[in-house]
Motif scaffolding. Structure first.
Motif, mmCIF file in Angstrom:
data_model
loop_
_atom_site.group_PDB
_atom_site.id
_atom_site.type_symbol
_atom_site.label_atom_id
_atom_site.label_comp_id
_atom_site.label_asym_id
_atom_site.label_seq_id
_atom_site.Cartn_x
_atom_site.Cartn_y
_atom_site.Cartn_z
ATOM 1 N N ILE A 93 2.397 -29.870 -36.676
ATOM 2 C CA ILE A 93 1.097 -29.647 -36.040
ATOM 3 C C ILE A 93 0.565 -30.998 -35.570
ATOM 4 N N LYS A 94 0.263 -31.105 -34.286
ATOM 5 C CA LYS A 94 -0.241 -32.354 -33.719
ATOM 6 C C LYS A 94 -1.556 -32.109 -32.998
ATOM 7 N N ASN A 95 -2.512 -32.990 -33.230
ATOM 8 C CA ASN A 95 -3.799 -32.927 -32.551
ATOM 9 C C ASN A 95 -3.668 -33.617 -31.194
ATOM 10 N N THR A 96 -3.720 -32.834 -30.131
ATOM 11 C CA THR A 96 -3.568 -33.381 -28.780
ATOM 12 C C THR A 96 -4.909 -33.632 -28.095
ATOM 13 N N SER A 97 -6.014 -33.388 -28.780
ATOM 14 C CA SER A 97 -7.328 -33.591 -28.183
ATOM 15 C C SER A 97 -7.825 -35.007 -28.464
ATOM 16 N N LYS A 98 -9.000 -35.312 -27.949
ATOM 17 C CA LYS A 98 -9.610 -36.622 -28.153
ATOM 18 C C LYS A 98 -10.652 -36.615 -29.265
ATOM 19 N N SER A 99 -10.705 -35.535 -30.023
ATOM 20 C CA SER A 99 -11.688 -35.385 -31.092
ATOM 21 C C SER A 99 -10.981 -35.060 -32.395
ATOM 22 N N HIS A 100 -11.708 -35.186 -33.491
ATOM 23 C CA HIS A 100 -11.189 -34.753 -34.777
ATOM 24 C C HIS A 100 -11.145 -33.225 -34.794
ATOM 25 N N VAL A 101 -10.056 -32.691 -35.304
ATOM 26 C CA VAL A 101 -9.845 -31.247 -35.288
ATOM 27 C C VAL A 101 -9.433 -30.786 -36.684
ATOM 28 N N ALA A 102 -10.059 -29.713 -37.140
ATOM 29 C CA ALA A 102 -9.663 -29.060 -38.382
ATOM 30 C C ALA A 102 -8.797 -27.852 -38.048
ATOM 31 N N PHE A 103 -7.750 -27.646 -38.844
ATOM 32 C CA PHE A 103 -6.923 -26.457 -38.651
ATOM 33 C C PHE A 103 -6.852 -25.681 -39.962
ATOM 34 N N LYS A 104 -6.528 -24.401 -39.819
ATOM 35 C CA LYS A 104 -6.509 -23.512 -40.974
ATOM 36 C C LYS A 104 -5.431 -22.451 -40.783
ATOM 37 N N PRO A 124 -7.487 -37.828 -33.695
ATOM 38 C CA PRO A 124 -6.860 -37.700 -32.377
ATOM 39 C C PRO A 124 -5.455 -38.303 -32.358
ATOM 40 N N GLY A 125 -4.480 -37.517 -31.953
ATOM 41 C CA GLY A 125 -3.095 -37.966 -31.897
ATOM 42 C C GLY A 125 -2.336 -37.855 -33.204
ATOM 43 N N GLU A 126 -2.990 -37.520 -34.288
ATOM 44 C CA GLU A 126 -2.313 -37.429 -35.588
ATOM 45 C C GLU A 126 -1.504 -36.145 -35.684
ATOM 46 N N SER A 127 -0.401 -36.214 -36.412
ATOM 47 C CA SER A 127 0.453 -35.047 -36.609
ATOM 48 C C SER A 127 0.806 -34.917 -38.087
ATOM 49 N N ILE A 128 1.139 -33.700 -38.476
ATOM 50 C CA ILE A 128 1.500 -33.395 -39.855
ATOM 51 C C ILE A 128 2.514 -32.269 -39.837
ATOM 52 N N ILE A 129 3.420 -32.290 -40.816
ATOM 53 C CA ILE A 129 4.372 -31.197 -40.965
ATOM 54 C C ILE A 129 3.919 -30.357 -42.153
ATOM 55 N N ALA A 130 3.477 -29.142 -41.854
ATOM 56 C CA ALA A 130 3.024 -28.229 -42.890
ATOM 57 C C ALA A 130 4.194 -27.348 -43.315
ATOM 58 N N THR A 131 4.239 -27.033 -44.591
ATOM 59 C CA THR A 131 5.295 -26.183 -45.126
ATOM 60 C C THR A 131 4.703 -24.845 -45.556
ATOM 61 N N VAL A 132 5.499 -23.813 -45.420
ATOM 62 C CA VAL A 132 5.077 -22.456 -45.765
ATOM 63 C C VAL A 132 6.106 -21.892 -46.739
ATOM 64 N N PHE A 133 5.631 -21.400 -47.870
ATOM 65 C CA PHE A 133 6.495 -20.819 -48.890
ATOM 66 C C PHE A 133 6.327 -19.302 -48.880
ATOM 67 N N LYS A 134 7.462 -18.617 -48.988
ATOM 68 C CA LYS A 134 7.436 -17.154 -48.926
ATOM 69 C C LYS A 134 8.501 -16.591 -49.853
ATOM 70 N N PHE A 135 8.112 -15.559 -50.584
ATOM 71 C CA PHE A 135 9.084 -14.849 -51.418
ATOM 72 C C PHE A 135 9.696 -13.716 -50.602
ATOM 73 N N VAL A 136 11.020 -13.721 -50.504
ATOM 74 C CA VAL A 136 11.727 -12.705 -49.731
ATOM 75 C C VAL A 136 12.118 -11.571 -50.677
ATOM 76 N N GLU A 137 11.515 -10.440 -50.480
ATOM 77 C CA GLU A 137 11.812 -9.285 -51.315
ATOM 78 C C GLU A 137 13.133 -8.652 -50.881
ATOM 79 N N PRO A 138 13.894 -8.125 -51.838
ATOM 80 C CA PRO A 138 15.147 -7.442 -51.469
ATOM 81 C C PRO A 138 14.864 -6.241 -50.587
ATOM 82 N N PRO A 139 15.762 -5.913 -49.675
ATOM 83 C CA PRO A 139 15.532 -4.760 -48.777
ATOM 84 C C PRO A 139 15.576 -3.455 -49.552
#
Length: 256
Positions: A93-104, A124-139
């Motif tokens: 996720i990278k902030n491409t604007s010229k202002s501080h931005v909050a994400f959710k 402005p211009g800062e980037s971060i790599i967010a991770t997402v954890f998920k439990f995969v239920e058996p089919p």
């Protein structure tokens, strides 16, 4: 002989007289309206405010808002397909604007998924790599992975903020009209037994995210001069020189 020429212009006179009278009639009507508006001024002001607010909200909803974030991947979250295990995905996720931005982050399956971080504020211009954890239920009942991935979706929202501040989720509740939905992400499962560019990219992003977390855990290095004892300042050059002189003295004693 034509008869119409001998008749007096009665209708024409009435029309002319009507033209002279019509301004006075309009003026009387206008003054009555003004008196009525003056008596109900407070009610009309409230109605005007509510109407203007509704119109402004409608305009904001119709005008496409400019995106503040750049996502990589853009519209999907890739997960290794390992039923019965907790798997991990990553998104830059990278902030491409010229202002501080909050994400959710938001998800349709909060019991089986969680995000790290669930939200943050980017300069402005800062980037971060967010991770997402998920439990995969058996089919169940011969269910295919493609059917299961359609059930879970993620949403990333953004909000312009004034300068750097502590992130709290309540920011998005307090300013609902200014929140922008950046993207709705679909879940895509990857077969771990089949190497693919998407799987290799996911592994790189997860490694970068874990390295960034470990870096944040470490205390900042002290690059200033060392303080020993009661305020005695010893820089690195002086410390090396003292070790050198001590070593020379030891070598001289050994030679004697």
């Amino acid at each position: 002989m034509p008869i119409g020429d001998d008749k007096p212009p009665v209708d024409g006179g009435r029309k002319v007289w009507g033209l002279f009278k019509s301004p006075f009639r309009n003026k009387t009507s206008y003054s009555n309206t003004t008196t009525l508006e003056g008596s109900n001024g407070q009610t009309n002001n409230k109605n005007n405010k509510s109407a203007s607010y509704g119109v402004s909200s409608l305009i904001r909803s119709l005008i496409p808002m400019r995106r503040r974030l750049r996502l990589d991947p853009r519209s999907k979250l890739y997960f290794p397909y390992e039923p019965g295990k907790q798997v991990q995905s990553a998104i830059k996720i990278k902030n491409t604007s010229k202002s501080h931005v909050a994400f959710k982050f938001q998800t349709t399956a909060p019991k089986s998924c969680f995000m790290r971080p669930p939200g943050a504020i980017l300069t402005p211009g800062e980037s971060i790599i967010a991770t997402v954890f998920k439990f995969v239920e058996p089919p169940e009942n011969n269910e295919k992975p493609i059917d299961r991935k359609r059930k879970v979706k993620f949403k990333i929202m953004s909000l312009k903020v004034k300068g750097m501040m502590d992130y709290v989720p309540e920011l998005f509740d307090e300013q609902k009209d200014l929140v922008t939905v950046e993207q709705i992400l679909q879940v895509v499962f990857l077969d771990v037994a089949r190497p693919s560019p998407a799987l290799e990219k996911l592994k790189r992003q997860i490694a970068e995210a874990e390295a960034a977390v470990e870096t944040r855990k470490k205390p900042p290095e002290d690059t200033g001069p060392k303080i020993v004892g009661d305020g005695l300042v010893i820089d690195e050059w002086k410390e090396r020189r003292e070790r050198y002189l001590a070593r020379q003295q030891v070598e001289g004693d050994d030679s004697v």
